[in-house]
Design an enzyme around this catalytic site. Structure first.
Site, PDB file in Angstrom:
ATOM      1  N   SER A 185       0.812  -1.223   0.000  1.00 55.77           N
ATOM      2  CA  SER A 185       0.000   0.000   0.000  1.00 55.77           C
ATOM      3  C   SER A 185       0.840   1.265   0.000  1.00 55.77           C
ATOM      4  CB  SER A 185      -0.932   0.026   1.207  1.00 55.77           C
ATOM      5  OG  SER A 185      -1.451  -1.243   1.456  1.00 55.77           O
ATOM      6  N   HIS A 232       0.415   4.483   4.683  1.00 52.05           N
ATOM      7  CA  HIS A 232      -0.196   5.096   3.502  1.00 52.05           C
ATOM      8  C   HIS A 232       0.281   6.531   3.318  1.00 52.05           C
ATOM      9  CE1 HIS A 232      -3.832   2.122   3.254  1.00 52.05           C
ATOM     10  NE2 HIS A 232      -2.654   1.527   3.272  1.00 52.05           N
TER      11      HIS A 232
END
Ligand SMILES: [Zn+2]
Ligand SMILES: [Zn+2]
Length: 286
Positions: A185, A232
């Protein structure tokens, strides 16, 4: 107004199709007026926008993205073959390559970043917690990674992906130092961060939808429990910073400039910075 391919050049002329500034070197004289190189041909629709850059990866379109997906899926299958559960949160590969500062592994040894295993900053980006985590990340990589690879070419794209993965690890360490983190991610948010900066610089790598995609993905990031928010955001910042550095903070085009040692070093610098942040965090943690 500045030329979108040469941000250091002032110009008074814009493309009659897309409105972006074009310098004398970039002007194409079409029957319908002056146009940019990407809008000078007869092709219509989506082809119009990409034809100018397709040559970068024309021989093997999407090769790096496909290879990355192959590696991620392959590692997950190896974990299953090695006896890990569907969640793949145990076993030799997980213990050796996941991201954490310090743990005691199944053989009783102390392992982790604090033991000098810095490669975990990168390798954790290739592990996943189960088939859904893996599938969602690989779909996102296919959707947004492939177009970025077309624009940046394989070398700069791969470097950016790896650097964003490390930046994501640094972010995860800052936000949740006690956690065990895995997943692509961070690197994928790096692609998104790069796309947003490029679109700000009038290069519409995701067809102008980068901000919308970011909003949707951030909503997911904060709504779904257990997602690595730091990972993230770290990846997002890393990818954005890498493109900013590549464009010399807007002085030149990140996409249309030549690929040289300076451009590759400027992406790599973000990776070095991320390792430094991780080092500082781990040393302060002990
Ligand atoms: Zn145009
Ligand atoms: Zn120009």
């Amino acid at each position: 107004m500045r030329c979108y391919r040469h941000p250091d050049r002032e110009t008074g002329v814009s493309c009659s199709e897309c409105g972006r500034g074009i310098c004398p070197d970039c002007m194409r004289f079409a029957p319908v007026g002056i146009r940019c190189p990407e809008h000078s041909g007869e092709a219509q629709g989506a082809r119009r926008v990409v034809q100018g850059v397709q040559k970068r990866s024309a021989r093997n379109p999407g090769l790096v993205t496909k290879t990355l997906i192959g590696i991620n899926v392959g590692i997950y299958l190896l974990q299953l073959a090695g006896g890990a559960s569907m969640n793949a949160n145990s076993g030799w590969i997980f213990e050796h390559f996941a991201l954490f500062i310090e743990r005691i592994d199944s053989s009783g040894a102390v392992v982790g970043l604090a033991e000098g295993e810095w490669y975990r900053l990168l390798t954790a980006a290739f592990l996943h917690y189960g088939p859904i985590h893996l599938a969602m990340n690989m779909l996102a990589l296919w959707w947004i990674g492939r177009p970025l690879e077309d624009w940046l070419g394989p070398v700069r794209y791969l470097l950016l992906y790896l650097v964003a993965g490390i930046a994501g690890s640094a972010g995860a360490l800052i936000a949740s130092p006690d956690a065990v983190t895995v997943g692509a991610s961070g690197a994928i948010f790096g692609i998104l961060g790069a796309a947003i900066v490029l679109e700000r610089q009038q290069t519409y790598v995701l067809g102008g939808s980068a901000i919308t995609l970011l909003v949707v993905n951030l909503a997911f990031t904060f709504a779904v429990p257990g997602i690595s928010i730091g990972g993230h955001l770290g990846g997002l910042a890393g990818g954005a910073l890498a493109i900013l550095a590549l464009s010399q903070f807007g002085k030149r085009s990140a996409v249309y400039s030549r690929i040289d040692v300076v451009s590759l070093a400027s992406i790599a610098a973000v990776g070095v910075l991320s390792v430094a942040v991780a080092y500082w965090k781990v040393r302060g943690y002990a």
